[in-house]
Design an enzyme around this catalytic site. Structure first.
Site, PDB file in Angstrom:
ATOM      1  N   HIS A 142     -11.992  -1.560  -7.345  1.00 50.26           N
ATOM      2  CA  HIS A 142     -11.266  -1.001  -8.495  1.00 50.26           C
ATOM      3  C   HIS A 142     -11.565  -1.682  -9.826  1.00 50.26           C
ATOM      4  O   HIS A 142     -10.965  -1.333 -10.835  1.00 50.26           O
ATOM      5  CB  HIS A 142      -9.756  -1.067  -8.237  1.00 50.26           C
ATOM      6  CG  HIS A 142      -9.275  -0.104  -7.192  1.00 50.26           C
ATOM      7  ND1 HIS A 142      -9.355   1.263  -7.347  1.00 50.26           N
ATOM      8  CD2 HIS A 142      -8.729  -0.309  -5.965  1.00 50.26           C
ATOM      9  CE1 HIS A 142      -8.862   1.852  -6.259  1.00 50.26           C
ATOM     10  NE2 HIS A 142      -8.481   0.924  -5.413  1.00 50.26           N
ATOM     11  N   GLU A 199      -4.981   2.434   5.282  1.00 50.12           N
ATOM     12  CA  GLU A 199      -4.313   3.024   4.112  1.00 50.12           C
ATOM     13  C   GLU A 199      -4.342   4.545   4.135  1.00 50.12           C
ATOM     14  O   GLU A 199      -4.435   5.192   3.107  1.00 50.12           O
ATOM     15  CB  GLU A 199      -4.929   2.468   2.821  1.00 50.12           C
ATOM     16  CG  GLU A 199      -6.434   2.459   2.768  1.00 50.12           C
ATOM     17  CD  GLU A 199      -6.973   1.706   1.560  1.00 50.12           C
ATOM     18  OE1 GLU A 199      -6.181   1.383   0.655  1.00 50.12           O
ATOM     19  OE2 GLU A 199      -8.181   1.465   1.519  1.00 50.12           O
TER      20      GLU A 199
END
Length: 238
Positions: A37, A140
């Site tokens: 990210h 996730e």
């Protein structure tokens, strides 16, 4: 990695080696470069690893994808381990581990990178070192939760790490503390504990540690260099 000792680290999202030096000097157990990210190219990651070694700080990298070249690049630089996002099946986990291993795997070997002491280790020692890489799989998604036990059972997977934000999204939710997400977190951490693997979580605040430790988490990534800086700045303005 194993055992009940709590390990405290943070994400690093800024490509400055001084940040690693400061975190190591503050006594953190580890740090995780967030190459998923945040903007980290190979050269920047290289310098961050040098900084980590200079202060004895174990440095993991959250890789942006599971491509063989991405994995090899991080490992050749000499990172301590990989935190791998979106591991959704046993097949994902087996493919991932194979790409980190020379023997019984598909990782390409060169004795020249940092991980092998720039040629000083010799092939056998370098291969042994490479084959003990720590691989932590992020759970996730709904699919990842369903496959969590199979993923944890894969030889070479050192731990399961619950990414509650993306997990919430996979449930169609925007709250990382929603009941469905928390139930899934409890289940995944229980699976990790049952098979003797590390259970990890990302937390926004150290005050949450105790709650997740009760669920069996032992590897805590708390905030990031940016959130620490922001909290410090807000504290000044208060």
């Amino acid at each position: 990695m194993h055992g009940t000792t709590h390990q405290i680290g943070t994400f690093v999202k800024t490509g400055a080696p001084q940040i690693i030096e400061i975190l190591g000097g503050a006594g953190l157990h580890f740090a995780v470069i967030d190459a998923e990210h945040a903007p980290f190219d190979r050269s920047t990651l290289d310098i961050m690893v040098i900084a980590a070694r200079s202060v004895g700080l174990p440095l993991f990298v959250r890789i942006p994808d599971m491509q063989a070249a991405t994995i090899q690049s991080a490992l050749d630089l000499g990172v301590s381990g990989l935190l791998v996002p979106h591991v959704d099946s046993g097949d994902d986990a087996r493919r991932l581990v194979a790409r980190t291993r020379f023997l019984d795997g598909e990782r390409g070997f060169s004795s020249s990178p940092r991980f092998a002491g720039y040629g000083a280790m010799g092939m056998k020692r370098a291969v042994d070192a490479g084959n003990s890489t720590t691989v932590i799989c992020q759970i996730e998604s709904r699919a990842g939760c369903a496959a969590a036990r199979e993923i944890a059972d894969v030889d070479g997977v050192a731990g399961l790490f619950v990414g509650r934000a993306d997990l919430a999204l996979s449930f169609g939710l925007t709250d990382a503390r929603a009941p469905d997400v928390m139930r899934a977190t409890v289940d995944v951490l229980a699976i990790a504990r049952d098979v003797g693997k590390t259970g990890g979580v990302a937390l926004g605040d150290a005050r949450e540690c105790e709650e997740f430790a009760q669920m069996g988490a032992t590897w805590f990534v708390i905030g990031s260099d940016q959130s620490l800086l922001r909290k410090g700045a807000l504290g000044l303005m208060a």
